[in-house]
Design a protein around this motif. Structure first.
Motif, PDB file in Angstrom:
ATOM      1  N   GLU A 502       5.066  10.106  -5.762  1.00 34.81           N
ATOM      2  CA  GLU A 502       4.041  10.611  -4.691  1.00 34.81           C
ATOM      3  C   GLU A 502       4.356  11.606  -4.217  1.00 34.81           C
ATOM      4  O   GLU A 502       3.717  12.350  -3.111  1.00 34.81           O
ATOM      5  CB  GLU A 502       3.752   9.207  -4.125  1.00 34.81           C
ATOM      6  N   PHE A 507       0.009   7.750   2.054  1.00 33.63           N
ATOM      7  CA  PHE A 507      -0.180   6.844   1.750  1.00 33.63           C
ATOM      8  C   PHE A 507      -0.583   6.105   3.013  1.00 33.63           C
ATOM      9  O   PHE A 507       0.421   5.859   3.974  1.00 33.63           O
ATOM     10  CB  PHE A 507       0.613   6.169   0.413  1.00 33.63           C
ATOM     11  N   HIS A 508      -1.160   5.055   2.853  1.00 30.09           N
ATOM     12  CA  HIS A 508      -1.285   3.727   4.196  1.00 30.09           C
ATOM     13  C   HIS A 508      -1.851   2.193   3.750  1.00 30.09           C
ATOM     14  O   HIS A 508      -2.256   2.537   2.363  1.00 30.09           O
ATOM     15  CB  HIS A 508      -2.528   4.549   5.711  1.00 30.09           C
ATOM     16  N   THR A 511      -4.224   3.188   1.514  1.00 31.90           N
ATOM     17  CA  THR A 511      -4.381   4.175  -0.085  1.00 31.90           C
ATOM     18  C   THR A 511      -4.760   3.395  -1.346  1.00 31.90           C
ATOM     19  O   THR A 511      -4.360   2.105  -1.153  1.00 31.90           O
ATOM     20  CB  THR A 511      -3.012   4.355  -0.429  1.00 31.90           C
ATOM     21  N   THR A 512      -6.048   3.508  -2.213  1.00 28.06           N
ATOM     22  CA  THR A 512      -6.123   2.565  -3.540  1.00 28.06           C
ATOM     23  C   THR A 512      -5.760   3.601  -4.296  1.00 28.06           C
ATOM     24  O   THR A 512      -4.972   4.879  -4.111  1.00 28.06           O
ATOM     25  CB  THR A 512      -8.401   3.040  -3.524  1.00 28.06           C
ATOM     26  N   ASP A 515      -6.522   6.829  -4.950  1.00 27.99           N
ATOM     27  CA  ASP A 515      -6.185   7.789  -4.631  1.00 27.99           C
ATOM     28  C   ASP A 515      -4.323   8.324  -4.665  1.00 27.99           C
ATOM     29  O   ASP A 515      -4.337   9.432  -5.481  1.00 27.99           O
ATOM     30  CB  ASP A 515      -5.652   7.674  -3.300  1.00 27.99           C
ATOM     31  N   ILE A 516      -3.810   6.508  -5.671  1.00 32.53           N
ATOM     32  CA  ILE A 516      -2.233   6.782  -5.808  1.00 32.53           C
ATOM     33  C   ILE A 516      -3.016   7.998  -7.583  1.00 32.53           C
ATOM     34  O   ILE A 516      -2.128   9.392  -7.239  1.00 32.53           O
ATOM     35  CB  ILE A 516      -1.914   6.195  -6.152  1.00 32.53           C
ATOM     36  N   ASN A 519      -3.845  11.972  -6.387  1.00 30.47           N
ATOM     37  CA  ASN A 519      -2.711  12.911  -6.448  1.00 30.47           C
ATOM     38  C   ASN A 519      -1.106  12.889  -7.247  1.00 30.47           C
ATOM     39  O   ASN A 519      -0.871  14.945  -7.340  1.00 30.47           O
ATOM     40  CB  ASN A 519      -1.572  11.750  -5.012  1.00 30.47           C
ATOM     41  N   TYR A 562       6.851   5.007  -9.069  1.00 27.59           N
ATOM     42  CA  TYR A 562       6.458   4.458  -7.939  1.00 27.59           C
ATOM     43  C   TYR A 562       6.915   3.138  -7.462  1.00 27.59           C
ATOM     44  O   TYR A 562       6.716   1.655  -7.758  1.00 27.59           O
ATOM     45  CB  TYR A 562       5.105   3.988  -7.884  1.00 27.59           C
ATOM     46  N   TYR A 572       0.978  -0.160   0.861  1.00 30.67           N
ATOM     47  CA  TYR A 572       0.578   0.413   0.086  1.00 30.67           C
ATOM     48  C   TYR A 572       1.003  -0.464  -1.914  1.00 30.67           C
ATOM     49  O   TYR A 572       0.898  -0.138  -2.697  1.00 30.67           O
ATOM     50  CB  TYR A 572       0.560   1.875  -0.350  1.00 30.67           C
TER      51      TYR A 572
END
Length: 649
Positions: A502, A507-508, A511-512, A515-516, A519, A562, A572
């Motif tokens: 990432e 991310f928070h 975050t789905t 989203d990852i 990105n 990740y 996340y």
């Protein structure tokens, strides 16, 4: 002198500055300089990236070539201002005019050859190899570019370390992946008394009076290890017990037993040596999975070899326990009689070679940073010739002659997390990335590379010596290759990692997985990681041109990266685990992110991508496995599927 004459003189002078011809012979000195950033008090320095020397015996008449070239070539020859196809002066067909072409001319100097036979050095063409041909070559010195093999990357695979909890299910004998022994009482309670289990040289317990020892097999593989009847064989005299998933354990003869596994759970199988005769202790326990036994033709489970079959190179970094290895001598390594291949000294060489021979895959070995010259010599010789022994557990086969060997010194020497980085600092008396630190790294790599080259002198094409640097910082890779060059340390390829993550995206908790993925595909791969691959691809091309031979770019490891680095409180963390198997019928998913990363490496000049690793469990320190279990279907394993599809396409 006319302007064109001055241009001609300057053109040839630039070439003659790199070619010194004297009365005793010819020495071709090709030296390309490059500015590189330095640490310490000097911001930059001039550094000869390549120095190659070629000496030839020749007739006294050649001693006047230098004067002839000055008198003829400097004044009358026009500079080369256009690139022709094919490239004039490229005698060996590698796309570059350089030292190897000069060697062809000097080897055939003064010979009558077929007119126009450039393979013999007749460039002019007049059927004679002489001054005219040399002049033509000098005027075109450095033209062209030797292509690296990037753009058609092949795939290899790293293996995870052998462990009782490993998802890779390597051996048909479950004991070869067993946990270290713990001391217990004859009833198995408590699981570990905290006492010391004394063992013989191969790791088999020598029990004290009233002591028992136990270990674990096949844990953390729910529904993913074989059910059925397990056959047990052992040497010596004593009593064994099997618990957890094991049931109905029966003694079937002297040194033989069976037990059943009806349901494979997380627990796996507990194995305990309840008692052992001190005069004839229990050793060489084998727990054969259903349908296998002492006569099995392969040590490896077919589920394991089937999933590995698509990959042409196998890297054994973790099998060798490379990071922080304490191995110094070859006798320190494991063998086929070692209790478990899960030990500080790594997997026995015999199994690494047997696996590659069975798969028809090239081998990638990492030399331990503390290994002696004798260790490296014995290791390389065993790979080449094997080590015969009447006891098949102690015999080591030779690697098949059609298979190649990649050799790397240690692993990620630049990585602060690994003891080999501190060892180089201690040995050099310098901080990481100081000049003396790089010098020590290069010195150690050259020493081992030279030993391997000596052992394989009769078949050098089988050997690929890998100078592996750092993905995020091509300067590290550059500095290593520079220091190798300074001490005439030859290498055959460079390597970096090929991971994506990432890159500090914000991310928070919300975050789905989508989203990852978005990105990765839209931001980090095209804007960060593709550039890192291209930087290394450019370095590979530069080294190829400077050295006059192909230096490919390899990825020693690669995949998604990740991880929360152990901090499971990060909001996340679960998304990082879930994204590993994210497979969406319409939207971009992990398969697409993987494909984008592979294509970026390929387009950056990569020629071999070594994925890391085959199968492992997602966790707080990373989710490295391309499979979570060996019995995953391709639809359950988008990372693995992306590798297979990329390879086939």
């Amino acid at each position: 002198m006319t302007e064109s004459g001055r241009q001609a003189k300057n053109a040839v002078n630039r070439r003659l500055q790199r070619i010194n011809l004297d009365f005793r012979g010819v020495e071709a000195l090709i030296c390309t300089s490059a500015r590189v950033p330095r640490t310490g008090s000097h911001n930059q320095r001039r550094h000869p990236a390549v120095v190659q020397r070629y000496k030839f015996k020749m007739r006294p008449s050649l001693s006047v070539v230098y004067l002839f070239v000055l008198a003829f070539g400097l004044v009358f020859c026009a500079p080369n201002t256009a690139s022709a196809q094919p490239i004039v002066g490229d005698l060996n067909g590698d796309g570059f005019v350089g030292a190897q072409d000069l060697q062809i001319i000097l080897t055939n100097w003064g010979q009558i050859v077929d007119p126009g036979d450039i393979s013999q050095g007749d460039i002019v063409p007049d059927g004679f190899v002489g001054l005219g041909d040399l002049t033509e070559l000098l005027l075109r010195w450095g033209n062209g570019s030797i292509p690296t093999p990037g753009g058609d990357a092949s795939l290899g695979m790293n293996l995870s370390e052998i462990a009782y909890f490993s998802r890779e299910l390597v051996f048909v004998d479950a004991v070869k992946s067993a946990r270290r022994w713990v001391a217990t009482n004859p009833n198995g309670q408590p699981f570990d008394t905290g006492g010391t289990v004394t063992t013989d040289a191969n790791g088999w317990p020598l029990l004290q009076p009233g002591q028992s020892a136990q270990t674990l097999l096949l844990t953390d593989k729910p529904g993913a290890y074989p059910v059925g009847t397990y056959n047990v064989t052992f040497d010596g005299s004593g009593t064994l017990a099997f618990e957890f998933d094991a049931s109905n354990a029966q003694v079937t003869g002297a040194g033989t037993m069976t037990f059943n596994v009806n349901t494979a759970t997380d627990n796996g199988v507990l194995m305990r040596i309840v008692s052992s005769d001190p005069a004839n202790p229990v050793t060489n326990i084998r727990v054969w999975m259903p349908t296998f036994g002492p006569g099995s033709p392969s040590a490896f489970h077919p589920d394991f070899t089937t999933k590995l079959a698509p990959f042409g190179v196998i890297r054994f970094m973790d099998w060798q326990q490379t990071n922080g290895s304490g191995v110094v001598e070859f006798v320190d390594t494991s063998n086929g009689k070692t209790f478990s291949q899960d030990n500080d000294n790594g997997v026995a060489l015999k199994y690494m070679i047997e696996l590659c021979n069975q798969l028809g895959a090239d081998a990638w070995f990492c030399m331990p940073h503390k290994a002696s010259d004798a260790f490296v010599t014995q290791f390389a010789t065993a790979v080449r010739d094997g080590v015969p022994n009447a006891d098949p557990d102690l015999a080591i086969p030779a690697l098949n002659n059609d298979l190649k060997i990649y050799v790397e010194w240690s692993n990620e020497v630049w990585n602060f997390s690994f003891p080999q980085q501190a060892w180089v600092s201690q040995q050099s008396g310098a901080n990481i990335f100081d000049e003396a630190w790089f010098e020590k790294w290069a010195e150690q790599a050259k020493k081992d590379f030279d030993i391997w080259a000596g052992v394989f002198a009769g078949n050098p094409d089988r050997l690929i010596r890998v100078a592996a640097g750092q993905q995020a910082n091509v300067w590290v890779t550059t500095r290593l290759t520079e220091e190798l060059d300074e001490i005439n340390g030859e290498f055959d390829a460079i390597a970096c990692g090929a991971y994506f993550d990432e890159r500090h995206a914000p991310f928070h908790a919300g975050t789905t997985v989508q989203d990852i993925i978005n990105n990765a595909i839209n931001e980090t791969i095209p804007n960060t990681f593709a550039g890192q691959y291209q930087n290394h691809g450019d370095l590979a091309q530069q080294l190829t041109n400077n050295l006059g031979r192909t230096i490919p770019l390899l990825a020693y490891e690669g995949g998604q990266h990740y991880t929360v680095h152990g901090n499971t409180s990060l909001p996340y963390f679960q998304a990082f685990k879930d994204v590993q198997t994210y497979d969406h019928p319409v939207l971009p998913d992990m398969y697409d992110a993987y494909t984008a990363n592979l294509e970026a490496f390929n387009q950056g000049g990569g020629s071999l991508y070594m994925a890391f690793n085959l199968a492992s469990k997602p966790g707080p320190f990373g989710s490295w496995g391309h499979l979570q279990f060996l019995n995953d279907s391709n639809t359950q394993a988008p990372k693995y599927r992306a590798l297979i599809d990329f390879s086939s396409n």
